[in-house]
Design an enzyme around this catalytic site. Structure first.
Site, PDB file in Angstrom:
ATOM      1  N   LYS A  62       0.810  -1.221   0.000  1.00  0.00           N
ATOM      2  CA  LYS A  62       0.000   0.000   0.000  1.00  0.00           C
ATOM      3  C   LYS A  62       0.851   1.284   0.000  1.00  0.00           C
ATOM      4  O   LYS A  62       2.058   1.231   0.267  1.00  0.00           O
ATOM      5  CB  LYS A  62      -0.929  -0.030   1.222  1.00  0.00           C
ATOM      6  CG  LYS A  62      -1.944  -1.166   1.186  1.00  0.00           C
ATOM      7  CD  LYS A  62      -2.923  -1.036   2.350  1.00  0.00           C
ATOM      8  CE  LYS A  62      -3.960  -2.136   2.315  1.00  0.00           C
ATOM      9  NZ  LYS A  62      -4.969  -1.970   3.380  1.00  0.00           N
ATOM     10  N   TYR A  75     -12.537  -1.997  -3.769  1.00  0.00           N
ATOM     11  CA  TYR A  75     -13.010  -2.152  -2.390  1.00  0.00           C
ATOM     12  C   TYR A  75     -14.533  -2.072  -2.296  1.00  0.00           C
ATOM     13  O   TYR A  75     -15.059  -1.747  -1.225  1.00  0.00           O
ATOM     14  CB  TYR A  75     -12.372  -1.088  -1.504  1.00  0.00           C
ATOM     15  CG  TYR A  75     -10.956  -1.438  -1.049  1.00  0.00           C
ATOM     16  CD1 TYR A  75     -10.720  -2.553  -0.241  1.00  0.00           C
ATOM     17  CD2 TYR A  75      -9.861  -0.662  -1.402  1.00  0.00           C
ATOM     18  CE1 TYR A  75      -9.446  -2.879   0.197  1.00  0.00           C
ATOM     19  CE2 TYR A  75      -8.571  -0.977  -0.966  1.00  0.00           C
ATOM     20  CZ  TYR A  75      -8.376  -2.085  -0.168  1.00  0.00           C
ATOM     21  OH  TYR A  75      -7.119  -2.412   0.274  1.00  0.00           O
ATOM     22  N   PHE A  83     -15.550   3.654   7.019  1.00  0.00           N
ATOM     23  CA  PHE A  83     -14.189   4.050   6.653  1.00  0.00           C
ATOM     24  C   PHE A  83     -13.956   4.042   5.144  1.00  0.00           C
ATOM     25  O   PHE A  83     -12.839   4.312   4.679  1.00  0.00           O
ATOM     26  CB  PHE A  83     -13.164   3.140   7.346  1.00  0.00           C
ATOM     27  CG  PHE A  83     -13.356   1.666   7.071  1.00  0.00           C
ATOM     28  CD1 PHE A  83     -12.882   1.086   5.906  1.00  0.00           C
ATOM     29  CD2 PHE A  83     -14.007   0.862   7.992  1.00  0.00           C
ATOM     30  CE1 PHE A  83     -13.054  -0.272   5.657  1.00  0.00           C
ATOM     31  CE2 PHE A  83     -14.181  -0.496   7.756  1.00  0.00           C
ATOM     32  CZ  PHE A  83     -13.704  -1.056   6.580  1.00  0.00           C
ATOM     33  N   ARG A  92      -2.413 -14.453   4.824  1.00  0.00           N
ATOM     34  CA  ARG A  92      -3.134 -13.750   5.899  1.00  0.00           C
ATOM     35  C   ARG A  92      -2.406 -13.941   7.234  1.00  0.00           C
ATOM     36  O   ARG A  92      -2.357 -13.040   8.066  1.00  0.00           O
ATOM     37  CB  ARG A  92      -4.591 -14.214   5.967  1.00  0.00           C
ATOM     38  CG  ARG A  92      -5.347 -13.751   4.712  1.00  0.00           C
ATOM     39  CD  ARG A  92      -6.818 -13.982   4.787  1.00  0.00           C
ATOM     40  NE  ARG A  92      -7.491 -13.059   5.706  1.00  0.00           N
ATOM     41  CZ  ARG A  92      -7.743 -11.777   5.430  1.00  0.00           C
ATOM     42  NH1 ARG A  92      -7.370 -11.244   4.293  1.00  0.00           N
ATOM     43  NH2 ARG A  92      -8.380 -11.042   6.309  1.00  0.00           N
ATOM     44  N   THR A 101      -5.410  -7.010  10.814  1.00  0.00           N
ATOM     45  CA  THR A 101      -5.615  -5.768  10.038  1.00  0.00           C
ATOM     46  C   THR A 101      -5.066  -4.556  10.790  1.00  0.00           C
ATOM     47  O   THR A 101      -4.521  -3.635  10.191  1.00  0.00           O
ATOM     48  CB  THR A 101      -7.136  -5.561   9.794  1.00  0.00           C
ATOM     49  OG1 THR A 101      -7.655  -6.741   9.192  1.00  0.00           O
ATOM     50  CG2 THR A 101      -7.400  -4.375   8.887  1.00  0.00           C
ATOM     51  N   ARG A 107       2.386  -6.566   9.018  1.00  0.00           N
ATOM     52  CA  ARG A 107       1.714  -5.357   9.501  1.00  0.00           C
ATOM     53  C   ARG A 107       2.301  -4.852  10.817  1.00  0.00           C
ATOM     54  O   ARG A 107       2.314  -3.650  11.078  1.00  0.00           O
ATOM     55  CB  ARG A 107       0.213  -5.620   9.608  1.00  0.00           C
ATOM     56  CG  ARG A 107      -0.439  -5.598   8.227  1.00  0.00           C
ATOM     57  CD  ARG A 107      -1.814  -6.155   8.252  1.00  0.00           C
ATOM     58  NE  ARG A 107      -2.557  -5.874   7.037  1.00  0.00           N
ATOM     59  CZ  ARG A 107      -3.680  -6.496   6.709  1.00  0.00           C
ATOM     60  NH1 ARG A 107      -4.181  -7.434   7.509  1.00  0.00           N
ATOM     61  NH2 ARG A 107      -4.303  -6.198   5.597  1.00  0.00           N
ATOM     62  N   ASN A 162      -1.817   0.119   6.859  1.00  0.00           N
ATOM     63  CA  ASN A 162      -1.381  -1.173   7.406  1.00  0.00           C
ATOM     64  C   ASN A 162      -0.506  -1.962   6.439  1.00  0.00           C
ATOM     65  O   ASN A 162      -0.450  -3.185   6.477  1.00  0.00           O
ATOM     66  CB  ASN A 162      -2.586  -1.996   7.895  1.00  0.00           C
ATOM     67  CG  ASN A 162      -3.568  -2.302   6.787  1.00  0.00           C
ATOM     68  OD1 ASN A 162      -3.399  -1.854   5.653  1.00  0.00           O
ATOM     69  ND2 ASN A 162      -4.589  -3.084   7.093  1.00  0.00           N
ATOM     70  N   HIS A 205      -2.257  -5.459   1.656  1.00  0.00           N
ATOM     71  CA  HIS A 205      -3.574  -6.099   1.532  1.00  0.00           C
ATOM     72  C   HIS A 205      -3.341  -7.513   1.029  1.00  0.00           C
ATOM     73  O   HIS A 205      -2.440  -7.754   0.236  1.00  0.00           O
ATOM     74  CB  HIS A 205      -4.435  -5.341   0.509  1.00  0.00           C
ATOM     75  CG  HIS A 205      -5.634  -6.122   0.058  1.00  0.00           C
ATOM     76  ND1 HIS A 205      -6.810  -6.134   0.765  1.00  0.00           N
ATOM     77  CD2 HIS A 205      -5.813  -6.960  -1.005  1.00  0.00           C
ATOM     78  CE1 HIS A 205      -7.681  -6.929   0.147  1.00  0.00           C
ATOM     79  NE2 HIS A 205      -7.098  -7.432  -0.934  1.00  0.00           N
ATOM     80  N   GLU A 211      -9.749 -10.825  -7.444  1.00  0.00           N
ATOM     81  CA  GLU A 211      -8.793  -9.719  -7.274  1.00  0.00           C
ATOM     82  C   GLU A 211      -7.607  -9.842  -8.229  1.00  0.00           C
ATOM     83  O   GLU A 211      -7.106  -8.836  -8.733  1.00  0.00           O
ATOM     84  CB  GLU A 211      -8.309  -9.674  -5.818  1.00  0.00           C
ATOM     85  CG  GLU A 211      -9.418  -9.262  -4.853  1.00  0.00           C
ATOM     86  CD  GLU A 211      -8.966  -9.143  -3.414  1.00  0.00           C
ATOM     87  OE1 GLU A 211      -9.793  -8.746  -2.577  1.00  0.00           O
ATOM     88  OE2 GLU A 211      -7.794  -9.440  -3.100  1.00  0.00           O
TER      89      GLU A 211
HETATM   90  P1  CMP Z   1      -7.424  -4.454   3.656  1.00  0.00           P
HETATM   91  O1  CMP Z   1      -6.916  -5.818   3.951  1.00  0.00           O
HETATM   92  O2  CMP Z   1      -6.842  -3.751   2.470  1.00  0.00           O
HETATM   93  O3  CMP Z   1      -9.008  -4.518   3.480  1.00  0.00           O
HETATM   94  C1  CMP Z   1      -9.836  -3.408   3.723  1.00  0.00           C
HETATM   95  C2  CMP Z   1      -9.103  -2.284   4.375  1.00  0.00           C
HETATM   96  O4  CMP Z   1      -9.919  -1.361   5.045  1.00  0.00           O
HETATM   97  C3  CMP Z   1      -8.208  -2.843   5.472  1.00  0.00           C
HETATM   98  O5  CMP Z   1      -7.151  -3.544   4.928  1.00  0.00           O
HETATM   99  C4  CMP Z   1      -7.850  -1.598   6.230  1.00  0.00           C
HETATM  100  O6  CMP Z   1      -6.791  -0.894   5.641  1.00  0.00           O
HETATM  101  C5  CMP Z   1      -9.124  -0.782   6.075  1.00  0.00           C
HETATM  102  N1  CMP Z   1      -9.906  -0.822   7.322  1.00  0.00           N
HETATM  103  C6  CMP Z   1     -10.486  -1.867   7.885  1.00  0.00           C
HETATM  104  N2  CMP Z   1     -11.110  -1.512   9.030  1.00  0.00           N
HETATM  105  C7  CMP Z   1     -10.896  -0.190   9.164  1.00  0.00           C
HETATM  106  C8  CMP Z   1     -11.291   0.763  10.122  1.00  0.00           C
HETATM  107  N3  CMP Z   1     -12.020   0.412  11.189  1.00  0.00           N
HETATM  108  N4  CMP Z   1     -10.906   2.027   9.940  1.00  0.00           N
HETATM  109  C9  CMP Z   1     -10.174   2.386   8.858  1.00  0.00           C
HETATM  110  N5  CMP Z   1      -9.775   1.514   7.898  1.00  0.00           N
HETATM  111  C10 CMP Z   1     -10.121   0.238   8.061  1.00  0.00           C
END
Ligand code: CMP
Length: 140
Positions: free
Chosen positions: A11, A51, A59, A87, A93, A104, A114, A117, A128
């Protein structure tokens, strides 16, 4: 060996902090093979489409803003049980909740920034991967 594929995104935060090389090194050391890779900057429409599953989450717009804020680097990774294995090595996350030595924990800053993905199921991995790569790019 039953090799599977998953989609990975390094990212904007990890690109900006120059951690891309460290993350790719980490992944290769963990046994992932990088089958295909590209660097790109998503448009707003592309990030919203990628997304889409999160479009009703509070968010969502912040997530889209963040994902289009800089370049990203997208990989197709191959390994045994690639989706669940990736994962595991990504970690929670939220980097604060991630286990030691996960990507992460090592390279993420907060739940939005983070670092990486990874697809959350084999079905989504297929979707994807084809979002970013066409068939000829996956032949190696
Ligand atoms: P990702 O694995 O890319 O999938 C969805 C993304 O949304 C996740 O990683 C985070 O970067 C983001 N995300 C998930 N939960 C939250 C949250 N509570 N607030 C902000 N961003 C979030």
């Amino acid at each position: 060996m039953d090799l599977k594929k998953t989609l990975s995104i390094i990212k904007p935060d990890a690109i900006a902090s120059k951690c891309q090389g460290k993350i790719l090194d980490y992944l290769e050391n963990k046994g992932f093979k990088v089958i295909a890779q590209k660097k790109l900057k998503l448009t707003r429409k592309q990030a919203e489409a990628f997304y889409e599953i999160h479009k009703d989450r509070p968010f969502f717009s912040e997530l889209v803003d963040f994902m289009i804020s800089d370049n990203i680097s997208v990989q197709v990774l191959e390994a045994e049980n690639a989706v669940s294995y990736y994962r595991e090595v990504m970690g929670n996350t939220d980097p604060e909740k991630a286990e030691e030595n996960t990507i992460r924990k090592l390279y993420g800053s907060n739940i939005q920034c983070n670092a990486v993905h990874g697809s959350d199921s084999e079905e989504n991995a297929e979707k994807e991967i084809s979002f970013f790569f066409n068939k000829i790019e996956l032949i190696n």
